[in-house]
Design an enzyme around this catalytic site. Sequence first.
Site, PDB file in Angstrom:
ATOM      1  N   ASP A 150       0.826  -1.103   0.116  1.00 52.47           N
ATOM      2  CA  ASP A 150       0.108  -0.122  -0.086  1.00 52.47           C
ATOM      3  C   ASP A 150       0.572   1.283  -0.029  1.00 52.47           C
ATOM      4  OD1 ASP A 150      -2.476   1.342   0.004  1.00 52.47           O
ATOM      5  OD2 ASP A 150      -3.476   0.154   1.444  1.00 52.47           O
TER       6      ASP A 150
ATOM      7  N   ASP B 294     -10.607   1.997  -3.331  1.00 57.21           N
ATOM      8  CA  ASP B 294     -11.281   1.768  -2.003  1.00 57.21           C
ATOM      9  C   ASP B 294     -12.750   1.957  -1.840  1.00 57.21           C
ATOM     10  OD1 ASP B 294      -8.967   1.104  -0.607  1.00 57.21           O
ATOM     11  OD2 ASP B 294      -8.809   3.232   0.475  1.00 57.21           O
TER      12      ASP B 294
END
Length: 720
Positions: A472, A541
């Site tokens: 990430d 997301d």
Amino acid sequence: MGIKIEGNLFYVHSKNMSLIIENHEGDLLLRHIGGKITAYHGSNALFEKDHAFSGNPTPDDRTYSFDTQRQILGVHGFGDFRQPSISISHDTNDLTQFKLKDYHVLSGAVEAAGLPNPYSTENAETLALVLEDKLAGLELTLYYTAYAERSTISSFAKISNLSDKAVVINRVLSTMLDVPASDYDVVTLQGAYAREKTVRRHKLEQGIFTVTSNRGASGHAHTPAMVLCDHTATEDAGQALALQLLYSGNFQAFVQKNQLNEVRLGIGINDDNFAWELSAGDSFDTPVAIMTYSAKGLTHLTHESQLFVQEHIMPKQFAHVERPILINNWEATYFDFKKEKLLDLANEASKLGIELFVLDDGWFGNRFDDNRALGDWVVNEEKLGGPLNDLIAEVHAKGLKFGLWFEPEMISVDSDLYRAHPDWAIQAEGRGHTYSRNQLVLNLANPDVVAYIKAAIDKILTENAIDYVKWDYNRNITNIGNGDTYLATQMQSHAYMLGLYDLVSYLTEKHSNILFESCSGGGGRNDLGMMRYFPQVWASDNTDAISRLPIQYGSSYLYPTISMGAHVSASPNHQMGRTTPIETRGNVAMMGNLGYELDLTSLPESDKEVIAAQVAHYKDIRPVVQFGKQYRLINPEQGSNEAAVQFVHEDKVVVTYVRTLSTIETIETTLKLKGLEEEALYCLQGTDQVYSGAELMYAGLTAILPQGDYLSKQYYFVKQ
Ligand code: GLA
């Protein structure tokens, strides 16, 4: 093979595409980019224009000007008033006059040093055009690689300083093209956090249209890509050319239409926050650009680009391997988990046929929320109830693979790493910090930092039986100022990228059995630079099925569907608050690499039954979605409250149709399928109904959904 030289013409031929460059007394003129032309007969006379206020390099010839000639190198200061492709400060100015001095034909692709490069093939061939500016003591080599199997040409530039003093590169594009004046549309993929890669198309007008990033990452807002197509091009007809960059940092892509309707395209590193000091004897390579061409519309452009990326960019060991169906604990638990909860989740997942368990953020250091501990890559054994390998063994024992989340490029102020090395964060002395998610970015331009991250992540990957990594990157870069001179700071953003590529190439090569997924708050760094090392990406997301439709539509516009993770999450959805039937959530996630990201342990039995059936069904259709050709049937953004996508692979066809808003009437929609064999018979699975390919393509499939919000249907055909 791909390169042919005849007289003063250089031909670069890929499958159905040619780039033709003319050597005009040392100037490189672009004669053609587009469909294949094996013999070019046009003459320079066709390009002679006497245009007022354009500069002429020779006194008696008003018809030859760099402002009106089509070129592959834009040089400013000598009468070309369009966007330049290069600016290098030396002596008292940044003027250069590069002239061709030599050329080479090389077998295979040539690699840009320290940067992501396409895989070469036996049939690839490279043309290296070597130019020189004698006065400045600079050499510029332009590389063009042709790939025989695909309609793609890759290209990059190398600047070598042959002088005895340092120069400063202010701007250098990876590739630039002047294309014929015509009526064009520009297609880009743009968006925002949780709304990535929305397809935008508009008509090209006089002026400059540019998409850029100055965030230190390619970003959620723009993709390093630009498609120029005929204004009349459709999915199935018309010419289109895509320009893309294998780079994950600050980029620019532009198209300029000047007062004469001349059109210039360029792509490369963003000049903003960029300069590069090139010492005597050194050279600088730009990132690689790829150009992909279609004469048969935008769907064909997608197929060409998807295949090139799958065959030449994605790590080979994963490009053609089915991806596991995963459960990720993030939206199931966020930071609130203990070993028991994780094992309950894994247990449930295993019963439903899921194949991979991914432990997301919160397993390390003092990471109980997102305000701390980034940089402390030490397992929190209290939270995990013992060593990581014990947890992994228990997960493996349930028949699931094990994946782990990292955010290696970041540092929290509240971390042991920051306490030991506060200077490792990107910062400008005396300016304080700018926080984002309450975290800072490590300075990957510093080799000590890269060495630390390499060792810390390598240790965990070596000591534990990890099958998958989610990498990430949850903020963008500010406060750039770690250099000890102004110039060193100007070099920091690109030096960061070189450090990043060094880091990820080291870890992915050393742990080549691990499937890496890239993520940056979803698709904040969903670009070909990252895809060269990480074959999968968490596209957004936003896990709301309906919001995902345009995101997935755009994410697979140029990149293969197999790169895209897509998860079924809870309803009401955590980002949008929308309630969507489990069937539709499943149908939408099955248009990518299916995963689940919700608390399976608290679902009603009825939902679990549906999920078990989805998982079993996806295993059947997985090759169709992950390796198939994709056809866009209805654009979710066209305002028709509908979306439809089709995949075809060998003898199987999957069509997904989603209605995004309820209607009072029973609306009938006809889906005209594509890419089928007219005479073949296709059986609709779960029924006895058989259709011919011609029927499905020309009469179409009638889709009717009852009244109700967010309903969908998936049709699965097998050729008889
Ligand atoms: C980012 C990612 C999410 C999740 C969180 C964890 O937002 O995009 O999927 O991993 O970080 O902090």
